[in-house]
Design a protein around this motif. Structure first.
Motif, short mmCIF file in Angstrom:
data_model
loop_
_atom_site.label_atom_id
_atom_site.label_comp_id
_atom_site.label_asym_id
_atom_site.label_seq_id
_atom_site.Cartn_x
_atom_site.Cartn_y
_atom_site.Cartn_z
N LYS A 78 -2.36 9.81 5.69
CA LYS A 78 -2.55 9.04 4.47
C LYS A 78 -4.00 9.09 4.08
O LYS A 78 -4.88 9.17 4.93
CB LYS A 78 -2.14 7.57 4.69
CG LYS A 78 -0.66 7.38 4.88
CD LYS A 78 -0.34 5.91 4.99
CE LYS A 78 1.14 5.73 5.19
NZ LYS A 78 1.77 5.03 4.10
N ILE A 79 -4.24 9.04 2.78
CA ILE A 79 -5.62 9.00 2.30
C ILE A 79 -6.21 7.62 2.58
O ILE A 79 -7.38 7.48 2.91
CB ILE A 79 -5.72 9.41 0.81
CG1 ILE A 79 -7.17 9.65 0.41
CG2 ILE A 79 -5.04 8.41 -0.09
CD1 ILE A 79 -7.33 10.35 -0.92
N VAL A 80 -5.36 6.59 2.44
CA VAL A 80 -5.75 5.21 2.71
C VAL A 80 -4.55 4.48 3.31
O VAL A 80 -3.44 4.60 2.80
CB VAL A 80 -6.20 4.49 1.41
CG1 VAL A 80 -6.55 3.04 1.68
CG2 VAL A 80 -7.38 5.19 0.78
N LYS A 138 -6.15 -3.11 1.49
CA LYS A 138 -6.32 -4.56 1.34
C LYS A 138 -7.81 -4.92 1.38
O LYS A 138 -8.29 -5.67 0.53
CB LYS A 138 -5.57 -5.27 2.47
CG LYS A 138 -5.70 -6.76 2.46
CD LYS A 138 -4.93 -7.35 3.65
CE LYS A 138 -5.22 -8.83 3.79
NZ LYS A 138 -4.61 -9.38 5.00
N THR A 139 -8.53 -4.37 2.33
CA THR A 139 -9.96 -4.64 2.45
C THR A 139 -10.71 -4.09 1.23
O THR A 139 -11.59 -4.75 0.68
CB THR A 139 -10.53 -4.01 3.74
OG1 THR A 139 -9.83 -4.58 4.86
CG2 THR A 139 -12.01 -4.25 3.89
N ALA A 140 -10.33 -2.91 0.79
CA ALA A 140 -10.98 -2.29 -0.38
C ALA A 140 -10.78 -3.12 -1.64
O ALA A 140 -11.72 -3.30 -2.43
CB ALA A 140 -10.46 -0.87 -0.58
N LEU A 172 -19.74 -3.64 4.71
CA LEU A 172 -18.55 -3.68 5.56
C LEU A 172 -18.95 -3.28 6.97
O LEU A 172 -19.44 -2.17 7.18
CB LEU A 172 -17.47 -2.72 5.02
CG LEU A 172 -16.24 -2.53 5.91
CD1 LEU A 172 -15.48 -3.85 6.06
CD2 LEU A 172 -15.34 -1.45 5.33
N CYS A 173 -18.77 -4.19 7.90
CA CYS A 173 -19.05 -3.91 9.31
C CYS A 173 -17.72 -3.91 10.05
O CYS A 173 -16.96 -4.87 9.95
CB CYS A 173 -19.97 -4.98 9.90
SG CYS A 173 -21.58 -5.08 9.11
N GLY A 215 -11.97 5.35 4.80
CA GLY A 215 -10.82 5.14 3.93
C GLY A 215 -11.06 4.01 2.94
O GLY A 215 -10.71 4.11 1.76
N VAL A 216 -11.67 2.94 3.42
CA VAL A 216 -12.00 1.81 2.55
C VAL A 216 -12.97 2.27 1.46
O VAL A 216 -12.77 1.99 0.28
CB VAL A 216 -12.60 0.63 3.35
CG1 VAL A 216 -13.14 -0.44 2.41
CG2 VAL A 216 -11.57 0.04 4.29
N SER A 217 -14.00 3.01 1.86
CA SER A 217 -14.99 3.45 0.86
C SER A 217 -14.37 4.40 -0.17
O SER A 217 -14.72 4.36 -1.34
CB SER A 217 -16.20 4.09 1.53
OG SER A 217 -15.88 5.31 2.13
#
Length: 133
Positions: free
Chosen positions: A20-22, A28-30, A45-46, A55-57
């Motif tokens: 998956k790309i994300v 959810k975090t993104a 984001l730590c 993935g989040v970025s």
């Protein structure tokens, strides 16, 4: 190619490989980060290694490009000089962002790019993703 089409193409390519790309937790975090960012908050984001910060970025970048950032003005930076980081990051980001990945030894090129944007009065609304800060 539009950002939506490029995202869709990359998503299909990864899904054909069982990837998956994300992932849902990253998405959810993104979404939370995008909401805060739109309120003019600076976000850090730590998370532990291999948690999925890249993935989040990627999802944050995609969503912000859909709303307020020119996709050509998304930059991925690190203070590290690790060549494997730059290659891994270029493999993970959308093709249109691969030229916008910089590490410590290429930050002078990033500075030149920003100066060029300033000269063209295009230096507003850029997105900097700083990895391994």
């Amino acid at each position: 190619m539009s950002i939506i089409k490029e995202w869709s193409t990359e998503k299909k390519t990864l899904e054909s490989k069982g990837q998956k790309i994300v992932y849902p937790e990253q998405k959810k975090t993104a979404k939370w980060i995008v909401r805060l960012f739109k309120k003019k908050n600076l976000i850090t984001l730590c998370a532990p290694p291999q948690w999925g910060k890249t993935g989040v970025s990627l999802y944050v970048s995609f969503k912000l490009c859909s709303a307020m950032i020119d996709p050509q003005k998304v930059f991925f930076l690190t203070g590290m000089s690790d060549l494997s980081w730059i290659e891994q990051t270029k493999e993970r980001v959308l093709p249109l962002w691969r030229k916008n990945v910089y590490h410590r030894n290429t930050l002078h090129q990033f500075e030149d790019e920003i100066e060029s944007l300033k000269e063209r009065n295009e230096d507003n609304n850029i997105l900097l993703i700083i990895d391994e800060c």
